[in-house]
Write an enzyme that holds these catalytic residues in place. Structure first.
Site, PDB file in Angstrom:
ATOM      1  N   HIS A  33       0.371  10.362  -0.882  1.00  0.00           N
ATOM      2  CA  HIS A  33      -0.391   9.203  -0.360  1.00  0.00           C
ATOM      3  C   HIS A  33      -1.664   9.685   0.347  1.00  0.00           C
ATOM      4  O   HIS A  33      -2.708   9.035   0.270  1.00  0.00           O
ATOM      5  CB  HIS A  33       0.451   8.398   0.634  1.00  0.00           C
ATOM      6  CG  HIS A  33       1.332   7.361   0.000  1.00  0.00           C
ATOM      7  ND1 HIS A  33       0.847   6.344  -0.792  1.00  0.00           N
ATOM      8  CD2 HIS A  33       2.684   7.173   0.059  1.00  0.00           C
ATOM      9  CE1 HIS A  33       1.858   5.574  -1.201  1.00  0.00           C
ATOM     10  NE2 HIS A  33       2.985   6.062  -0.699  1.00  0.00           N
TER      11      HIS A  33
ATOM     12  N   GLY B 154      10.185   6.642   4.448  1.00  0.00           N
ATOM     13  CA  GLY B 154       8.963   7.395   4.718  1.00  0.00           C
ATOM     14  C   GLY B 154       7.796   6.434   4.739  1.00  0.00           C
ATOM     15  O   GLY B 154       7.937   5.262   4.365  1.00  0.00           O
TER      16      GLY B 154
ATOM     17  N   CYS C 174       8.211   2.615  -3.620  1.00  0.00           N
ATOM     18  CA  CYS C 174       7.057   2.728  -2.721  1.00  0.00           C
ATOM     19  C   CYS C 174       6.779   1.345  -2.136  1.00  0.00           C
ATOM     20  O   CYS C 174       6.754   0.354  -2.876  1.00  0.00           O
ATOM     21  CB  CYS C 174       5.844   3.223  -3.499  1.00  0.00           C
ATOM     22  SG  CYS C 174       4.372   3.427  -2.491  1.00  0.00           S
ATOM     23  N   LEU C 175       6.555   1.309  -0.838  1.00  0.00           N
ATOM     24  CA  LEU C 175       6.285   0.018  -0.196  1.00  0.00           C
ATOM     25  C   LEU C 175       4.942  -0.550  -0.652  1.00  0.00           C
ATOM     26  O   LEU C 175       4.685  -1.739  -0.478  1.00  0.00           O
ATOM     27  CB  LEU C 175       6.320   0.173   1.327  1.00  0.00           C
ATOM     28  CG  LEU C 175       7.658   0.682   1.907  1.00  0.00           C
ATOM     29  CD1 LEU C 175       7.595   0.756   3.420  1.00  0.00           C
ATOM     30  CD2 LEU C 175       8.824  -0.187   1.457  1.00  0.00           C
TER      31      LEU C 175
ATOM     32  N   HIS D 219       6.141  12.801  -1.692  1.00  0.00           N
ATOM     33  CA  HIS D 219       5.667  11.440  -1.958  1.00  0.00           C
ATOM     34  C   HIS D 219       4.634  11.031  -0.897  1.00  0.00           C
ATOM     35  O   HIS D 219       3.582  10.457  -1.222  1.00  0.00           O
ATOM     36  CB  HIS D 219       6.879  10.494  -1.945  1.00  0.00           C
ATOM     37  CG  HIS D 219       6.568   9.040  -2.126  1.00  0.00           C
ATOM     38  ND1 HIS D 219       6.985   8.316  -3.227  1.00  0.00           N
ATOM     39  CD2 HIS D 219       5.898   8.144  -1.341  1.00  0.00           C
ATOM     40  CE1 HIS D 219       6.575   7.068  -3.114  1.00  0.00           C
ATOM     41  NE2 HIS D 219       5.922   6.930  -1.960  1.00  0.00           N
ATOM     42  N   GLU D 220       4.935  11.337   0.365  1.00  0.00           N
ATOM     43  CA  GLU D 220       4.032  10.899   1.449  1.00  0.00           C
ATOM     44  C   GLU D 220       2.740  11.723   1.464  1.00  0.00           C
ATOM     45  O   GLU D 220       1.656  11.172   1.712  1.00  0.00           O
ATOM     46  CB  GLU D 220       4.745  10.977   2.808  1.00  0.00           C
ATOM     47  CG  GLU D 220       6.016  10.147   2.932  1.00  0.00           C
ATOM     48  CD  GLU D 220       5.881   8.701   2.481  1.00  0.00           C
ATOM     49  OE1 GLU D 220       4.763   8.156   2.506  1.00  0.00           O
ATOM     50  OE2 GLU D 220       6.906   8.110   2.070  1.00  0.00           O
TER      51      GLU D 220
ATOM     52  N   GLN E  95      -1.272   3.758   3.905  1.00  0.00           N
ATOM     53  CA  GLN E  95      -0.595   2.508   3.514  1.00  0.00           C
ATOM     54  C   GLN E  95      -0.875   1.400   4.524  1.00  0.00           C
ATOM     55  O   GLN E  95      -0.619   0.233   4.254  1.00  0.00           O
ATOM     56  CB  GLN E  95       0.910   2.743   3.374  1.00  0.00           C
ATOM     57  CG  GLN E  95       1.261   3.677   2.205  1.00  0.00           C
ATOM     58  CD  GLN E  95       2.747   3.904   2.069  1.00  0.00           C
ATOM     59  OE1 GLN E  95       3.316   4.747   2.764  1.00  0.00           O
ATOM     60  NE2 GLN E  95       3.399   3.153   1.202  1.00  0.00           N
TER      61      GLN E  95
HETATM   62  O1  K1U Z   1       6.089   3.723   0.309  1.00  0.00           O
HETATM   63  C1  K1U Z   1       6.626   4.700   0.805  1.00  0.00           C
HETATM   64  O2  K1U Z   1       6.009   5.760   0.916  1.00  0.00           O
HETATM   65  C2  K1U Z   1       8.063   4.591   1.263  1.00  0.00           C
HETATM   66  C3  K1U Z   1       9.061   5.017   0.223  1.00  0.00           C
HETATM   67  C4  K1U Z   1       9.379   6.491   0.410  1.00  0.00           C
HETATM   68  C5  K1U Z   1      10.141   7.176  -0.683  1.00  0.00           C
HETATM   69  C6  K1U Z   1      11.242   6.597  -1.313  1.00  0.00           C
HETATM   70  C7  K1U Z   1      11.924   7.285  -2.303  1.00  0.00           C
HETATM   71  C8  K1U Z   1      11.536   8.554  -2.649  1.00  0.00           C
HETATM   72  C9  K1U Z   1      10.448   9.122  -2.034  1.00  0.00           C
HETATM   73  C10 K1U Z   1       9.754   8.443  -1.049  1.00  0.00           C
HETATM   74  C11 K1U Z   1      10.320   4.177   0.422  1.00  0.00           C
HETATM   75  O3  K1U Z   1      10.952   4.273   1.405  1.00  0.00           O
HETATM   76  S1  K1U Z   1      10.774   3.088  -0.868  1.00  0.00           S
HETATM   77  C12 K1U Z   1      12.299   2.333  -0.314  1.00  0.00           C
HETATM   78  C13 K1U Z   1      13.524   3.218  -0.269  1.00  0.00           C
HETATM   79  O4  K1U Z   1      14.129   3.274   0.763  1.00  0.00           O
HETATM   80  C14 K1U Z   1      14.037   4.000  -1.432  1.00  0.00           C
HETATM   81  C15 K1U Z   1      13.624   3.775  -2.716  1.00  0.00           C
HETATM   82  C16 K1U Z   1      14.122   4.532  -3.791  1.00  0.00           C
HETATM   83  C17 K1U Z   1      15.067   5.489  -3.563  1.00  0.00           C
HETATM   84  C18 K1U Z   1      15.527   5.691  -2.287  1.00  0.00           C
HETATM   85  C19 K1U Z   1      15.012   4.960  -1.220  1.00  0.00           C
HETATM   86 ZN    ZN Z   2       4.818   5.310  -1.207  1.00  0.00          ZN
END
Ligand code: K1U
Ligand code: ZN
Length: 192
Positions: free
Chosen positions: A182, A83, A136-137, A178-179, A88
């Site tokens: 943001h 996501g 989160c990135l 989560h998004e 961001q």
């Molecule tokens: O920064 C972001 O918004 C992207 C984030 C989105 C997200 C990940 C996990 C749960 C909710 C939202 C990421 O993609 S972090 C990298 C990822 O692929 C990941 C991390 C933890 C669990 C599963 C995937």
């Molecule tokens: Zn995030």
């Protein structure tokens, strides 16, 4: 300072240092957006604490909105995200992408085509919650267990401006929450 314009991108510049946020945004957009891989704002930067502005009707279907969404998608994929949200990328506008796929933490997560949501609004949240790991990135090297609604309904516009209303469960519902956080200046670490 509100709604300062830079090549069609509006920024909510009510942050602590509005000039700095605006100049940085302008700089990054000019230098990076054409490459399609965008710089990702990091925790501690003011842009991530702002409430993002809605996308205006006049922007729907525009070339810049399509270009921005392509660049967001490309960067999200390159960074292995599931996501992403426009703030961001230093763009304080209500645009997110949701792109669930199975991963080691969520092996049963659905593989879905990426969905771009413009002006998303969560209209319903279940009372039932679930706890799950998030990353989160914008917060590299941090993971945490976050409580979220198990099921949500979200209404949004497509890039072309078509209204949609969809219900999601589990991991996809988690990504949407989560998004959307943001867009309201909230990071998952604020919920731990
Ligand atoms: O920064 C972001 O918004 C992207 C984030 C989105 C997200 C990940 C996990 C749960 C909710 C939202 C990421 O993609 S972090 C990298 C990822 O692929 C990941 C991390 C933890 C669990 C599963 C995937
Ligand atoms: Zn995030």
């Amino acid at each position: 300072w509100s709604n300062a314009l830079c090549k069609g991108y509006a920024f909510n510049a009510m942050a602590t240092h509005p000039l700095l946020v605006m100049l940085r945004s302008r700089q990054i957009l000019r230098s990076k957006i054409m490459t399609e891989i965008l710089a990702v704002a990091q925790r501690g930067e003011a842009i991530l604490t702002l409430k993002a502005a809605p996308v205006a009707e006049s922007e729907l279907g525009s070339a810049w909105l399509n270009q921005l969404s392509n660049a967001m998608y490309t960067t999200m994929m390159q960074r292995s995200g599931v996501g992403i949200a426009a703030p961001q990328f230093y763009i304080s506008k209500r645009i997110i992408i949701v792109a669930s796929r199975a991963n080691p933490r969520y092996p049963d997560a659905p593989d879905m085509d990426a969905v771009v949501m413009v002006n998303p609004e969560i209209t319903q949240m279940s009372d039932a919650t679930c706890i799950g790991e998030e990353g989160c990135l914008s917060v590299p090297d941090a993971r945490g267990e976050v409580v979220r609604a198990e099921t949500i309904s979200v209404k949004y516009l497509s890039l072309a401006g078509e209204p949609k209303h969809v219900t999601y469960h589990g991991f996809v519902a988690r990504i949407v929450q989560h998004e959307v956080d943001h867009l309201d200046g909230i990071l998952f670490v604020d919920r731990l």
